[in-house]
Design a protein around this motif. Structure first.
Motif, mmCIF file in Angstrom:
data_model
loop_
_atom_site.group_PDB
_atom_site.id
_atom_site.type_symbol
_atom_site.label_atom_id
_atom_site.label_comp_id
_atom_site.label_asym_id
_atom_site.label_seq_id
_atom_site.Cartn_x
_atom_site.Cartn_y
_atom_site.Cartn_z
ATOM 1 N N SER A 172 0.888 -1.200 0.101
ATOM 2 C CA SER A 172 0.159 0.046 -0.177
ATOM 3 C C SER A 172 0.761 1.294 -0.095
ATOM 4 N N ARG A 173 0.382 2.471 -0.145
ATOM 5 C CA ARG A 173 1.344 3.557 -0.393
ATOM 6 C C ARG A 173 1.927 3.829 1.169
ATOM 7 N N PRO A 174 2.925 4.350 0.994
ATOM 8 C CA PRO A 174 3.888 4.584 -0.223
ATOM 9 C C PRO A 174 4.440 3.163 -0.918
ATOM 10 N N VAL A 175 4.298 2.949 -2.144
ATOM 11 C CA VAL A 175 4.479 1.487 -2.735
ATOM 12 C C VAL A 175 6.114 1.458 -2.734
ATOM 13 N N ASN A 176 6.688 0.368 -2.456
ATOM 14 C CA ASN A 176 8.094 -0.171 -2.594
ATOM 15 C C ASN A 176 8.048 -0.539 -4.000
ATOM 16 N N GLY A 177 9.292 -0.393 -4.661
ATOM 17 C CA GLY A 177 9.684 -1.103 -5.940
ATOM 18 C C GLY A 177 9.514 -2.641 -5.837
ATOM 19 N N GLY A 178 9.173 -3.446 -6.832
ATOM 20 C CA GLY A 178 8.998 -4.598 -7.006
ATOM 21 C C GLY A 178 7.572 -5.166 -6.432
ATOM 22 N N SER A 179 6.660 -4.224 -6.029
ATOM 23 C CA SER A 179 5.338 -4.475 -5.616
ATOM 24 C C SER A 179 4.705 -4.970 -7.036
ATOM 25 N N PRO A 231 -0.400 10.999 -17.092
ATOM 26 C CA PRO A 231 -0.305 11.148 -18.673
ATOM 27 C C PRO A 231 0.602 11.852 -19.053
ATOM 28 N N SER A 232 1.166 12.759 -18.187
ATOM 29 C CA SER A 232 2.315 13.670 -18.595
ATOM 30 C C SER A 232 3.516 13.341 -18.263
ATOM 31 N N ALA A 233 3.728 11.967 -17.838
ATOM 32 C CA ALA A 233 4.962 11.129 -17.607
ATOM 33 C C ALA A 233 5.011 9.901 -18.028
ATOM 34 N N VAL A 234 5.099 9.705 -19.358
ATOM 35 C CA VAL A 234 5.086 8.387 -19.794
ATOM 36 C C VAL A 234 5.939 8.557 -21.228
ATOM 37 N N SER A 235 6.639 7.477 -21.230
ATOM 38 C CA SER A 235 7.449 7.256 -22.753
ATOM 39 C C SER A 235 7.285 5.941 -23.335
ATOM 40 N N ARG A 236 6.631 5.840 -24.537
ATOM 41 C CA ARG A 236 6.381 4.695 -24.992
ATOM 42 C C ARG A 236 7.677 4.019 -25.621
ATOM 43 N N ALA A 237 8.739 4.778 -26.105
ATOM 44 C CA ALA A 237 9.933 4.320 -26.680
ATOM 45 C C ALA A 237 10.706 3.791 -25.579
ATOM 46 N N ASN A 238 10.710 4.241 -24.292
ATOM 47 C CA ASN A 238 11.554 3.803 -23.131
ATOM 48 C C ASN A 238 10.624 2.817 -22.434
ATOM 49 N N ASP A 239 9.529 2.563 -22.533
ATOM 50 C CA ASP A 239 8.505 1.611 -21.933
ATOM 51 C C ASP A 239 8.605 2.033 -20.664
ATOM 52 N N ILE A 240 8.213 3.021 -20.252
ATOM 53 C CA ILE A 240 8.064 3.611 -18.793
ATOM 54 C C ILE A 240 6.841 4.589 -18.502
ATOM 55 N N ARG A 241 6.170 4.570 -17.695
ATOM 56 C CA ARG A 241 5.227 5.666 -17.111
ATOM 57 C C ARG A 241 5.504 5.605 -15.380
ATOM 58 N N VAL A 242 4.997 6.763 -15.257
ATOM 59 C CA VAL A 242 4.942 7.197 -13.744
ATOM 60 C C VAL A 242 3.384 6.909 -13.282
ATOM 61 N N VAL A 243 3.393 6.324 -12.036
ATOM 62 C CA VAL A 243 2.337 6.031 -11.447
ATOM 63 C C VAL A 243 2.169 7.283 -10.221
ATOM 64 N N GLN A 244 1.433 8.432 -10.405
ATOM 65 C CA GLN A 244 1.479 9.361 -9.433
ATOM 66 C C GLN A 244 0.942 9.029 -7.854
ATOM 67 N N ALA A 245 1.514 9.506 -6.835
ATOM 68 C CA ALA A 245 1.305 9.002 -5.706
ATOM 69 C C ALA A 245 1.397 10.282 -4.738
ATOM 70 N N SER A 246 0.727 10.371 -3.598
ATOM 71 C CA SER A 246 1.055 11.511 -2.516
ATOM 72 C C SER A 246 2.423 11.335 -1.920
ATOM 73 N N THR A 247 2.999 10.505 -2.059
ATOM 74 C CA THR A 247 4.342 10.221 -1.399
ATOM 75 C C THR A 247 4.946 9.204 -2.200
ATOM 76 N N THR A 248 6.370 8.773 -1.907
ATOM 77 C CA THR A 248 6.961 7.677 -2.593
ATOM 78 C C THR A 248 8.220 7.234 -1.426
ATOM 79 N N THR A 249 8.873 6.266 -1.935
ATOM 80 C CA THR A 249 9.737 5.652 -1.373
ATOM 81 C C THR A 249 11.096 5.354 -1.697
ATOM 82 N N ASN A 250 12.265 5.078 -1.018
ATOM 83 C CA ASN A 250 13.424 4.679 -1.729
ATOM 84 C C ASN A 250 13.561 3.346 -1.545
#
Length: 402
Positions: A172-179, A231-250
């Motif tokens: 659950s938020r904040p989501v760790n990488g690999g979830s 939708p403002s943070a996505v790259s088809r060529a680099n196969d990456i999109r950002v999922v926006q959340a209120s906070t994040t984690t390292n």
């Protein structure tokens, strides 16, 4: 998610308190990496308690030790036009951590740890003791009592929720990488990559693969809201999109599909070397290491009718039951690809993008609840990953590191 205090001897990049420029965002990421290297070169890594905060065209290194003049000169010379300042914090990380450990055991405390500039403690307090099901003979800490008399150190009290136990499949938020995540609208599962800040440091979230659907994502097992694709943070060529959340984690999960172990992300580095051993962290498969190697770098691949790259191939050479073990399978898309540093942090090299059907093999031992979804692709011992640095640059994202 459990709160993790800063680690002594590691330069960390906390969330911005101002809206820095794009140049200062990229500068702080580079300065964090460089400062860590300079600490090691000067044999200070075990002594130093450092943090880096930043404003437009200013870097503030916060530490109680005296840094060698040549170290500061090298930092300043490496970032022209950026002022490098050294600030002495009000308290040491050791004394703040000791006080945080004491406070953390009190009933009613959800989380606690040093704030970004070591001027005191941030404390999350569960206001509703009945909802928290706290049974104790000790006085329960409340928001009001915490603000008045919780500590001799300055504290910022935040009304908090009861923390749920989490693992790779039940995040659950904040989501760790690999979830492992689920998009109900698309009936699709994908994996979180790493935590990031973006939009000049004003937004936060985590990465996943672009070919994963847009929309809202939840934890696979928890059903808890994780965030919504920006939708403002996505790259088809680099196969990456950002999922926006209120906070994040390292942090990023390590271990099996249901592991409760995580590690800090040390950096998001350049492409790995050809022949280098590598680990993959898929939400369905869990961590795959061992006899798993990079077999081709600076590659481009067509995934879902789009040219993706630059990237690299990963081949799992482990044999079990007469078949090669898989490197990735459906649902692992977007997950981090990494090496371990000597102190156990993750040196992230890429994000899982695709599997090669010509290397189809037995299913990875992984999340047993996953086969309920349609699975048009087979597990494969050969996987393609996009290189992390150009992928992040394509969406203006900076990794959360520690």
């Amino acid at each position: 998610m459990l709160f993790t205090p800063m680690v002594v001897g590691v330069v960390t990049a906390p969330q911005a308190t101002a809206a820095p420029t794009a140049s200062s965002i990229s500068t702080v990421a580079a300065a964090v990496e460089m400062a860590n290297e300079l600490l090691a070169a000067n044999a200070l890594a075990q002594e130093a308690s450092l943090a880096v905060t930043y404003e437009p065209d200013e870097l503030h290194i916060i530490t109680q030790i005296s840094l060698p003049a040549e170290m500061l000169e090298e930092l300043s010379a490496s970032f022209p036009g950026v002022s490098v300042e050294v600030d002495r914090p009000d308290y040491s990380v050791e004394e703040l951590n000791e006080e945080a450990a004491r406070i953390g055991s009190l009933p009613g405390i959800s989380w606690v740890g040093p704030n970004a500039d070591y001027s005191g403690l941030d404390v999350g307090v569960v206001e509703d003791a009945s909802a928290a099901a706290i049974e104790t003979d000790e006085p329960i800490v409340t928001v009001d009592s915490a603000a008045e008399s919780l500590s001799e150190f300055p504290v910022e009290v935040i009304e908090a929720e009861v923390l749920d136990s989490a693992n790779r499949s039940n995040d659950s938020r904040p989501v760790n990488g690999g979830s492992l995540l689920y998009n109900a609208g698309a009936q699709q599962a994908c994996t979180a990559g790493i935590g990031v800040s973006y939009a000049n440091g004003t937004r936060f979230g985590f990465t996943t693969a672009e070919h994963c659907a847009p929309g809202a994502w939840t934890g696979w097992g928890s059903g808890a809201a994780a965030g919504s694709s920006d939708p403002s943070a996505v790259s088809r060529a680099n196969d990456i999109r950002v999922v926006q959340a209120s906070t994040t984690t390292n942090l990023a999960w390590i271990g099996a599909w249901n592991s409760t172990s995580s590690r800090k992300v040390y950096r998001a580095a350049s492409a790995p070397a050809n022949g280098q051993a590598i680990c993959t962290g898929g939400g369905v498969s869990g961590e795959r290491c061992g006899a798993q190697y990079v077999r081709g770098t600076n590659m481009y691949a067509t995934v879902d009718a789009a040219r993706r790259g630059p990237g690299f191939w990963i081949l799992n050479e482990t044999v079990s039951g007469g078949a090669q073990v898989c490197a990735a399978q459906p649902g692992d898309s977007g997950g981090p690809v990494y090496n371990y540093t000597s102190d156990g942090r993750l040196d992230v090299r890429g994000l899982i993008s695709a599997v090669d059907p010509s290397f189809s093999t037995i299913r990875c031992a992984g999340n047993p609840s996953f086969p309920a979804l349609p699975r048009p692709k087979s597990p494969s011992s050969r996987a393609f990953a996009v290189t992390i640095a150009p992928a992040l640059a394509s969406v203006g994202a900076v990794p959360r590191i520690g």
